[in-house]
Write an enzyme that holds these catalytic residues in place. Structure first.
Site, PDB file in Angstrom:
ATOM      1  N   ALA A   3       0.844  -1.192   0.000  1.00 58.13           N
ATOM      2  CA  ALA A   3       0.000   0.000   0.000  1.00 58.13           C
ATOM      3  C   ALA A   3       0.878   1.240   0.000  1.00 58.13           C
ATOM      4  O   ALA A   3       1.885   1.295   0.711  1.00 58.13           O
ATOM      5  CB  ALA A   3      -0.913   0.013   1.221  1.00 58.13           C
TER       6      ALA A   3
ATOM      7  N   PHE B 260      -0.212   8.428   1.219  1.00 56.98           N
ATOM      8  CA  PHE B 260       0.239   9.814   1.172  1.00 56.98           C
ATOM      9  C   PHE B 260      -0.073  10.501   2.500  1.00 56.98           C
ATOM     10  O   PHE B 260      -1.220  10.544   2.934  1.00 56.98           O
ATOM     11  CB  PHE B 260      -0.468  10.565   0.039  1.00 56.98           C
ATOM     12  CG  PHE B 260       0.045  10.237  -1.325  1.00 56.98           C
ATOM     13  CD1 PHE B 260       0.983  11.049  -1.936  1.00 56.98           C
ATOM     14  CD2 PHE B 260      -0.397   9.107  -1.994  1.00 56.98           C
ATOM     15  CE1 PHE B 260       1.465  10.749  -3.205  1.00 56.98           C
ATOM     16  CE2 PHE B 260       0.074   8.797  -3.262  1.00 56.98           C
ATOM     17  CZ  PHE B 260       1.009   9.614  -3.870  1.00 56.98           C
ATOM     18  N   GLY B 261       0.982  11.032   3.129  1.00 54.07           N
ATOM     19  CA  GLY B 261       0.811  11.742   4.390  1.00 54.07           C
ATOM     20  C   GLY B 261       1.261  10.903   5.566  1.00 54.07           C
ATOM     21  O   GLY B 261       0.553   9.989   5.981  1.00 54.07           O
ATOM     22  N   ALA B 262       2.434  11.216   6.107  1.00 50.62           N
ATOM     23  CA  ALA B 262       2.970  10.450   7.239  1.00 50.62           C
ATOM     24  C   ALA B 262       2.769  11.198   8.545  1.00 50.62           C
ATOM     25  O   ALA B 262       3.592  11.126   9.457  1.00 50.62           O
ATOM     26  CB  ALA B 262       4.450  10.150   7.020  1.00 50.62           C
ATOM     27  N   GLY B 263       1.650  11.911   8.640  1.00 47.89           N
ATOM     28  CA  GLY B 263       1.309  12.595   9.881  1.00 47.89           C
ATOM     29  C   GLY B 263       0.702  11.642  10.889  1.00 47.89           C
ATOM     30  O   GLY B 263       0.756  10.414  10.732  1.00 47.89           O
TER      31      GLY B 263
ATOM     32  N   ARG C 292       0.175   7.679  10.199  1.00 51.35           N
ATOM     33  CA  ARG C 292       0.958   6.675  10.928  1.00 51.35           C
ATOM     34  C   ARG C 292       0.114   5.922  11.948  1.00 51.35           C
ATOM     35  O   ARG C 292       0.241   4.709  12.113  1.00 51.35           O
ATOM     36  CB  ARG C 292       2.142   7.336  11.657  1.00 51.35           C
ATOM     37  CG  ARG C 292       3.133   8.031  10.765  1.00 51.35           C
ATOM     38  CD  ARG C 292       4.450   8.330  11.486  1.00 51.35           C
ATOM     39  NE  ARG C 292       4.277   8.891  12.820  1.00 51.35           N
ATOM     40  CZ  ARG C 292       4.048  10.179  13.089  1.00 51.35           C
ATOM     41  NH1 ARG C 292       3.934  11.045  12.081  1.00 51.35           N
ATOM     42  NH2 ARG C 292       3.936  10.607  14.331  1.00 51.35           N
ATOM     43  N   GLY C 293      -0.755   6.679  12.652  1.00 49.63           N
ATOM     44  CA  GLY C 293      -1.446   6.083  13.791  1.00 49.63           C
ATOM     45  C   GLY C 293      -2.720   5.356  13.458  1.00 49.63           C
ATOM     46  O   GLY C 293      -3.094   4.413  14.160  1.00 49.63           O
TER      47      GLY C 293
ATOM     48  N   LYS D 254     -21.215  10.981  10.604  1.00 46.39           N
ATOM     49  CA  LYS D 254     -19.933  11.220  11.255  1.00 46.39           C
ATOM     50  C   LYS D 254     -19.557  12.698  11.210  1.00 46.39           C
ATOM     51  O   LYS D 254     -19.242  13.317  12.229  1.00 46.39           O
ATOM     52  CB  LYS D 254     -18.857  10.367  10.582  1.00 46.39           C
ATOM     53  CG  LYS D 254     -17.490  10.438  11.263  1.00 46.39           C
ATOM     54  CD  LYS D 254     -16.595  11.483  10.655  1.00 46.39           C
ATOM     55  CE  LYS D 254     -15.307  11.610  11.461  1.00 46.39           C
ATOM     56  NZ  LYS D 254     -14.385  12.584  10.879  1.00 46.39           N
TER      57      LYS D 254
END
Length: 398
Positions: free
Chosen positions: A10, A13-16, A20-21, A221
């Site tokens: 996979a 995009f985006g390792a914020g 990550r969490g 949501k």
């Protein structure tokens, strides 16, 4: 159409913190190698030098930890060719970058899809953003003529399938010394539409709830979790509370949140046929979640980006506009929107400074058109104009 003869992969995009969490955690638990595509070179270097990080889940019953491994990171700004090849052979592409960034992802994703063999199962593209139809928005950017040759669109579904999703998990501000570790709440919901995968199995990802009709889930949501969270933050900011938890210890603010969620509940139950007691139970659960003392979150962080949060399809104006068209009460949503309009010149938040500039330089009608995307013919328009007039008058008298 064949499966890749390789481990599942996979590209995210985006390792914020959400990347990550939340997303990468579920991908890891489902057996995927995760390739983070990230523009922050410091984060890229940390991910490539540190072979694991922890995800800490916090709840009323204590904390639990899991360790995330089997990942790599690519600087998407500097190493586009490498990223294109990863996308061309990936099983899944996801993102958590913010809705306003999607257009910047489109060129490289388009190149990766274009380079993909039609012998492979189509890559699944799922945007994990707090926005209605975020994957559709991303797909429009990807398929735009400047990114994809129109002649290639005829058999595009042989290369890629695009599925909208609704994500729900509170990820508060992190300890500055946490490094790559992420602290978040135990509760989560990740709902994805199944229909784009009608002729083959959707990607196997632990934690995803597949549905045929996503709209009830994403509106429930957005108009409950995000509306409630932001209402608490904006009212809390004006009353000088430091965190959302502190704000919700104030009975007046708690009542404002409950009234706003009563407004949205009346829309959700009527529009989507959700029983009132079921929606009320959902509301009660959300209020408990955002009141979690273990997830201390500054009101400035939750309230950031007021221009986006005051926009037409977002958490206040979106439901209020629909309610107004049907002659239903949206007063508490307007009160929350007023607090958002007062969220100006907040240190560290560029949009709050831009909001102050717009409010100073434009008349109330133009502010409502520009910020909220409302037109004079809409029933909500005059009510929001009155809100803006009030805020402008108070600002000028300060």
């Amino acid at each position: 159409m064949v499966q890749r003869n390789a481990p599942k992969k996979a590209v995210h995009f985006g390792a914020g913190n959400i990347g990550r969490g939340f997303v990468a955690c579920f991908l890891h638990n489902s057996g995927y190698e995760v390739i983070f595509a990230e523009v922050n070179d410091t984060t890229v270097q940390k991910l490539n030098s540190q072979k694991s990080y922890k995800v800490i889940e916090v709840g009323a019953d204590g904390t639990s930890e899991s360790t995330i491994t089997n990942y790599r990171a690519i600087n998407s700004r500097l190493n586009e060719a490498e990223l294109v090849q990863e996308i061309a052979t990936a099983d899944l592409v996801t993102c958590s970058v913010g809705p306003h960034i999607l257009k910047f992802l489109a060129p490289v994703i388009a190149k990766g899809i274009d380079a993909r063999s039609t012998d492979l199962t189509p890559v699944a593209v799922i945007a994990c953003e707090n926005a209605i139809g975020a994957t559709d928005t991303l797909a429009e950017f990807i398929k735009a003529p400047e990114n994809t040759n129109p002649d290639r669109l005829a058999d595009y579904d042989k290369r890629a399938r695009f599925a909208n999703s609704a994500i729900d998990r509170i990820v508060p501000a992190q300890d500055p010394d946490a490094g790559l570790d992420v602290r978040l709440e135990k509760f989560y919901e990740w709902v994805v539409e199944r229909t784009p995968f009608a002729d083959h199995e959707p990607p196997a990802v632990e934690g995803i709830h597949w549905v045929d009709n996503l709209q009830p889930f994403i509106e429930r949501k957005l108009y409950t979790v995000n509306t409630g969270h932001a209402t608490a933050a904006y009212h809390g900011y004006i009353r000088r509370k430091s965190t959302v938890y502190d704000a919700l210890q104030d009975r007046e603010i708690q009542e404002e949140v409950k009234k706003a969620l009563a407004n949205t509940a009346s829309l959700i139950t009527q529009k989507h046929g959700i029983p009132q007691d079921e929606q009320q139970a959902y509301v009660d659960k959300i209020v408990r979640r955002i009141s979690n003392p273990h997830l201390e979150d500054a009101v400035e962080r939750v309230g950031r980006a007021p221009l986006r949060k005051l926009s037409r399809k977002e958490r206040f104006i979106g439901p209020a506009a629909e309610l107004a068209e049907h002659g239903k009460d949206c007063g508490a949503l307007l009160d929350a929107a007023e607090m958002a309009f007062r969220f100006q010149n907040v240190e560290g938040d560029d949009e709050s400074f831009k909001l102050a500039e717009i409010m100073e330089q434009n008349g109330p009608e133009d502010v409502v058109k520009q910020v909220c995307g409302l037109e004079p013919k809409e029933k909500l328009f005059p009510a929001v104009v009155d809100v803006v007039k009030r805020v402008q008058a108070d600002t000028q008298s300060d």
